[in-house]
Scaffold this motif. Structure first.
Motif, PDB file in Angstrom:
ATOM      1  N   PHE A   1       0.686  -1.103  -0.103  1.00 19.66           N
ATOM      2  CA  PHE A   1      -0.029  -0.155  -0.123  1.00 19.66           C
ATOM      3  C   PHE A   1       0.794   1.387   0.079  1.00 19.66           C
ATOM      4  O   PHE A   1       1.936   1.432   0.987  1.00 19.66           O
ATOM      5  CB  PHE A   1      -0.937  -0.016   1.113  1.00 19.66           C
ATOM      6  CG  PHE A   1      -2.048  -0.897   1.046  1.00 19.66           C
ATOM      7  CD1 PHE A   1      -3.333  -0.406   0.800  1.00 19.66           C
ATOM      8  CD2 PHE A   1      -2.082  -2.063   1.117  1.00 19.66           C
ATOM      9  CE1 PHE A   1      -4.508  -1.370   0.766  1.00 19.66           C
ATOM     10  CE2 PHE A   1      -3.189  -3.043   1.047  1.00 19.66           C
ATOM     11  CZ  PHE A   1      -4.439  -2.515   0.760  1.00 19.66           C
ATOM     12  N   THR A   2       0.658   2.202  -1.036  1.00 24.81           N
ATOM     13  CA  THR A   2       1.253   3.443  -1.079  1.00 24.81           C
ATOM     14  C   THR A   2       0.537   4.299  -1.939  1.00 24.81           C
ATOM     15  O   THR A   2      -0.309   3.846  -2.441  1.00 24.81           O
ATOM     16  CB  THR A   2       2.683   3.196  -1.795  1.00 24.81           C
ATOM     17  OG1 THR A   2       3.574   4.507  -1.935  1.00 24.81           O
ATOM     18  CG2 THR A   2       2.489   2.596  -3.172  1.00 24.81           C
TER      19      THR A   2
ATOM     20  N   VAL B   1       8.168  -0.927  -6.862  1.00 27.19           N
ATOM     21  CA  VAL B   1       8.196  -2.076  -6.103  1.00 27.19           C
ATOM     22  C   VAL B   1       7.476  -3.448  -6.589  1.00 27.19           C
ATOM     23  O   VAL B   1       7.796  -4.506  -6.267  1.00 27.19           O
ATOM     24  CB  VAL B   1       7.316  -1.701  -4.641  1.00 27.19           C
ATOM     25  CG1 VAL B   1       6.969  -2.970  -3.821  1.00 27.19           C
ATOM     26  CG2 VAL B   1       7.916  -0.306  -3.799  1.00 27.19           C
ATOM     27  N   SER B   2       6.576  -2.954  -7.592  1.00 24.24           N
ATOM     28  CA  SER B   2       5.900  -4.046  -8.445  1.00 24.24           C
ATOM     29  C   SER B   2       7.075  -4.866  -9.150  1.00 24.24           C
ATOM     30  O   SER B   2       6.829  -5.945  -9.221  1.00 24.24           O
ATOM     31  CB  SER B   2       4.896  -3.592  -9.158  1.00 24.24           C
ATOM     32  OG  SER B   2       3.905  -2.890  -8.631  1.00 24.24           O
TER      33      SER B   2
ATOM     34  N   VAL C   1       0.847  -9.191  -8.020  1.00 23.19           N
ATOM     35  CA  VAL C   1       1.138  -8.276  -6.780  1.00 23.19           C
ATOM     36  C   VAL C   1      -0.210  -7.363  -6.838  1.00 23.19           C
ATOM     37  O   VAL C   1      -0.770  -7.221  -7.825  1.00 23.19           O
ATOM     38  CB  VAL C   1       2.354  -7.174  -7.478  1.00 23.19           C
ATOM     39  CG1 VAL C   1       2.267  -6.307  -6.467  1.00 23.19           C
ATOM     40  CG2 VAL C   1       3.437  -8.047  -7.432  1.00 23.19           C
ATOM     41  N   GLY C   2      -0.380  -7.110  -5.603  1.00 28.08           N
ATOM     42  CA  GLY C   2      -1.728  -6.478  -5.342  1.00 28.08           C
ATOM     43  C   GLY C   2      -1.508  -5.116  -4.812  1.00 28.08           C
ATOM     44  O   GLY C   2      -0.660  -5.147  -3.772  1.00 28.08           O
ATOM     45  N   VAL C   3      -1.793  -4.037  -5.491  1.00 28.92           N
ATOM     46  CA  VAL C   3      -1.344  -2.786  -5.293  1.00 28.92           C
ATOM     47  C   VAL C   3      -2.495  -2.205  -4.701  1.00 28.92           C
ATOM     48  O   VAL C   3      -3.779  -1.942  -5.397  1.00 28.92           O
ATOM     49  CB  VAL C   3      -0.820  -2.126  -6.417  1.00 28.92           C
ATOM     50  CG1 VAL C   3      -0.490  -0.497  -5.829  1.00 28.92           C
ATOM     51  CG2 VAL C   3       0.553  -2.454  -6.935  1.00 28.92           C
ATOM     52  N   ASN C   4      -2.682  -1.627  -3.324  1.00 33.98           N
ATOM     53  CA  ASN C   4      -3.595  -1.087  -2.559  1.00 33.98           C
ATOM     54  C   ASN C   4      -5.050  -1.762  -2.746  1.00 33.98           C
ATOM     55  O   ASN C   4      -5.919  -1.163  -2.736  1.00 33.98           O
ATOM     56  CB  ASN C   4      -3.738   0.364  -3.200  1.00 33.98           C
ATOM     57  CG  ASN C   4      -2.777   1.285  -3.011  1.00 33.98           C
ATOM     58  OD1 ASN C   4      -1.926   1.371  -1.877  1.00 33.98           O
ATOM     59  ND2 ASN C   4      -2.643   2.245  -4.016  1.00 33.98           N
ATOM     60  N   GLN C   5      -4.861  -3.101  -2.618  1.00 34.67           N
ATOM     61  CA  GLN C   5      -5.788  -3.910  -2.473  1.00 34.67           C
ATOM     62  C   GLN C   5      -5.633  -5.353  -1.736  1.00 34.67           C
ATOM     63  O   GLN C   5      -4.244  -5.909  -1.959  1.00 34.67           O
ATOM     64  CB  GLN C   5      -6.555  -4.196  -4.001  1.00 34.67           C
ATOM     65  CG  GLN C   5      -5.717  -4.864  -4.889  1.00 34.67           C
ATOM     66  CD  GLN C   5      -6.321  -5.297  -6.301  1.00 34.67           C
ATOM     67  OE1 GLN C   5      -7.504  -4.814  -6.382  1.00 34.67           O
ATOM     68  NE2 GLN C   5      -5.789  -5.902  -7.154  1.00 34.67           N
ATOM     69  N   GLY C   6      -6.485  -5.745  -1.184  1.00 31.61           N
ATOM     70  CA  GLY C   6      -5.811  -7.231  -0.412  1.00 31.61           C
ATOM     71  C   GLY C   6      -6.327  -8.405  -1.072  1.00 31.61           C
ATOM     72  O   GLY C   6      -6.165  -9.515  -0.661  1.00 31.61           O
ATOM     73  N   VAL C   7      -7.076  -8.424  -2.268  1.00 29.19           N
ATOM     74  CA  VAL C   7      -7.587  -9.579  -2.997  1.00 29.19           C
ATOM     75  C   VAL C   7      -6.943  -9.407  -4.320  1.00 29.19           C
ATOM     76  O   VAL C   7      -7.534  -8.464  -5.005  1.00 29.19           O
ATOM     77  CB  VAL C   7      -8.991  -9.706  -2.908  1.00 29.19           C
ATOM     78  CG1 VAL C   7      -9.540 -11.015  -3.857  1.00 29.19           C
ATOM     79  CG2 VAL C   7      -9.520 -10.038  -1.570  1.00 29.19           C
ATOM     80  N   VAL C   8      -6.324 -10.239  -4.992  1.00 30.19           N
ATOM     81  CA  VAL C   8      -5.829 -10.440  -6.287  1.00 30.19           C
ATOM     82  C   VAL C   8      -6.555 -11.206  -7.337  1.00 30.19           C
ATOM     83  O   VAL C   8      -6.530 -11.154  -8.552  1.00 30.19           O
ATOM     84  CB  VAL C   8      -4.561 -10.421  -6.523  1.00 30.19           C
ATOM     85  CG1 VAL C   8      -3.496  -9.611  -5.948  1.00 30.19           C
ATOM     86  CG2 VAL C   8      -3.820 -11.908  -5.976  1.00 30.19           C
ATOM     87  N   SER C   9      -7.263 -12.288  -6.849  1.00 32.55           N
ATOM     88  CA  SER C   9      -7.911 -13.302  -7.561  1.00 32.55           C
ATOM     89  C   SER C   9      -9.080 -13.104  -8.282  1.00 32.55           C
ATOM     90  O   SER C   9      -9.972 -12.211  -7.981  1.00 32.55           O
ATOM     91  CB  SER C   9      -8.460 -14.396  -6.580  1.00 32.55           C
ATOM     92  OG  SER C   9      -7.369 -14.931  -5.854  1.00 32.55           O
TER      93      SER C   9
END
Length: 485
Positions: free
Chosen positions: A422-423, A432-433, A441-449
């Motif tokens: 998170f940034t 960072v990605s 990689v999940g950016v500012n989220q907690g679920v990627v599926s």
């Protein structure tokens, strides 16, 4: 005493082989337990080696005709199956909650997620394409074809009983592959009911075969070594995955592996902390923390660590633990007593090394396999849970001060499935990605599926992708045809 429910009663509890429901050899059965009570939920057929062989024979016999089936027909079968799953949302949700433990609301969410793989691959079935080109010297024409790999062995885990099946079965059906599916012994009911749905949707006999067994290695190894098998796909632990890869080498099978994870969750000092806490709840507590994508190692910038930890712990402490079938429950039981013992041992090791429990830290009450949502701070880097997959509702927080430092620490693991951070700095988003050694990689989220995205990892988290445009490629071979003029 067996616990009967309307959903459980709707499930055929035999083996599904060649389009028929049949008892296991010798009439053997295996017990399926309810982790919320520890009691027996049902009994299903317990397949033998011979039963497994019969399933592969059915798949091999059906392969040629199924491969010739029109793409539109395969697409329509998947579309009908999608609609039937949606129709039976409550049945699937109840089955998953009873045999796996997650609260009903999460089980319904898995039905939405899992069914979408059938809708996605119904659309991909009619888009399989090749290529035509002129050779550089102009003398020949080059044509490439995409054809089904062939009979596929599928081994699915207990933590997502529906979705881990649909994201393998969907692309296989779309590509024209037949299948032998071996669901986890802990959660076979969901897969058996899915087979009923596929049969109702018009899937021809022998295309999908489901074998439930308490002897996974004994039944599946002969199939993996059988020359009629052409692909193996497995979701589960890395140690088991390594063993299956070794077995698959004899027949040089196409292999896709979705294995363990050790996901970092990084909160930079410029992050929106409320959004980060919300993301942390999703990344940690989805599926009771029993997910390979679950956030395992929390790295929080020292300047915001106290505030983040306080807010996160308050959210975790407010969760209600109990039987997932009950109203208002947020956190169900872990899958079995062994899972509780493992989480307990990891927490004990961390506190023995100086970590501090902010909330939780102990087993839950009741006859089932409960563990209270837990937040730990001051986790030392040599603690076991800093290296091992937790697979439970425990979040352990470490601090950092430097971007390069936290990327290095996040990458210090054999695993590489998913990482989160998170940034608000979008230059940092790119840095960072690119720096994280993870397949997702999940950016500012907690679920990627997402069924429309390629799911999979690198390093010891496996290889191959499920979902997205890439998912169907795992079930297709490329054939080159040279045409002389």
């Amino acid at each position: 005493m067996t616990q009967n429910t309307s959903a459980v009663d709707r499930v055929k509890k035999q083996l599904f082989i060649g389009g028929e429901w049949r008892d296991a050899e010798g009439g053997k059965t295996l017990e399926v337990d309810n982790p919320a009570t520890g009691g027996e939920l049902a009994r299903v057929a317990d397949a033998s080696v011979a039963d497994g062989g019969a399933a592969l024979t059915a798949a091999a016999d059906a392969q040629a005709e199924w491969a010739r089936t029109a793409p539109r027909e395969r697409s329509e079968i998947l579309r009908r199956a999608y609609e039937l799953i949606v129709r039976d949302t409550d049945v699937f949700a109840e089955l998953m909650t009873l045999e796996m433990g997650k609260p009903l609301a999460e089980s319904r969410g898995e039905v939405v997620y899992g069914s979408e793989f059938f809708r996605w691959f119904a659309e991909e079935a009619v888009r399989i394409s090749g290529r035509y080109s002129v050779a550089p010297n102009g003398a020949t024409r080059l044509m490439t074809l995409k054809q089904p790999v062939g009979p596929t062995l599928m081994i699915t885990p207990w933590n997502f009983p529906l979705a881990m099946g649909t994201r393998k079965i969907g692309p296989a059906v779309a590509a024209g592959c037949t299948m032998v599916v071996k669901p986890a012994a802990e959660t076979p009911l969901t897969m058996l009911y899915l087979a009923q749905v596929m049969q109702e949707a018009g899937l021809p006999a022998g295309v999908l075969n489901v074998v439930t067994t308490s002897d996974s290695g004994g039944v599946m190894e002969p199939l993996i070594r059988d020359p009629r098998s052409r692909k193996l796909t497995f979701t589960g632990s890395t140690p088991v995955g390594r063993k299956l890869i070794e077995q698959s080498a004899q027949q040089v099978l196409r292999v896709s592996m979705e294995l363990g994870g050790n996901a970092p969750f990084i909160v930079f000092d410029d992050a929106d902390l409320d959004a980060a806490v919300e993301g942390a709840m999703l990344a940690k507590m989805r599926n009771i923390g029993e997910a390979c994508t679950a956030a395992n190692r929390f790295f929080v910038h020292a300047d915001v660590a106290a505030e983040f930890s306080e807010k996160f712990a308050a959210r975790m402490a407010a969760l209600t633990v109990g039987d997932g079938m009950a109203d208002g429950v947020n956190v169900g039981p872990l899958i079995n007593a062994k899972a509780v013992d493992k989480v307990t041992a990891l927490v004990t090791d961390a506190t023995d090394r100086g970590a501090r429990v902010v909330t939780g830290g102990a087993k839950g009450e009741g006859a089932g396999f409960f563990f209270n949502p837990t937040v730990i701070t001051d986790l030392p880097g040599d603690a076991d849970m800093a290296r091992e997959e937790i697979f439970g509702p425990v979040a352990a927080i470490q601090t950092f001060t430097d971007e390069d430092e936290v990327i290095r620490r996040a990458n210090e693991t054999e695993y590489g499935l998913v990482g989160y951070f998170f940034t608000r700095d979008y230059a940092r988003v790119l840095r960072v990605s690119e720096g994280l050694e993870y397949g997702m990689v999940g950016v500012n989220q907690g679920v990627v599926s997402n069924p429309a995205a390629p799911f999979g990892g690198v390093k010891a988290s496996g290889f191959g992708r499920e979902g997205g445009f890439e998912g169907i490629e795992e079930y297709l071979e490329t054939k080159y045809v040279g045409l002389a003029l």
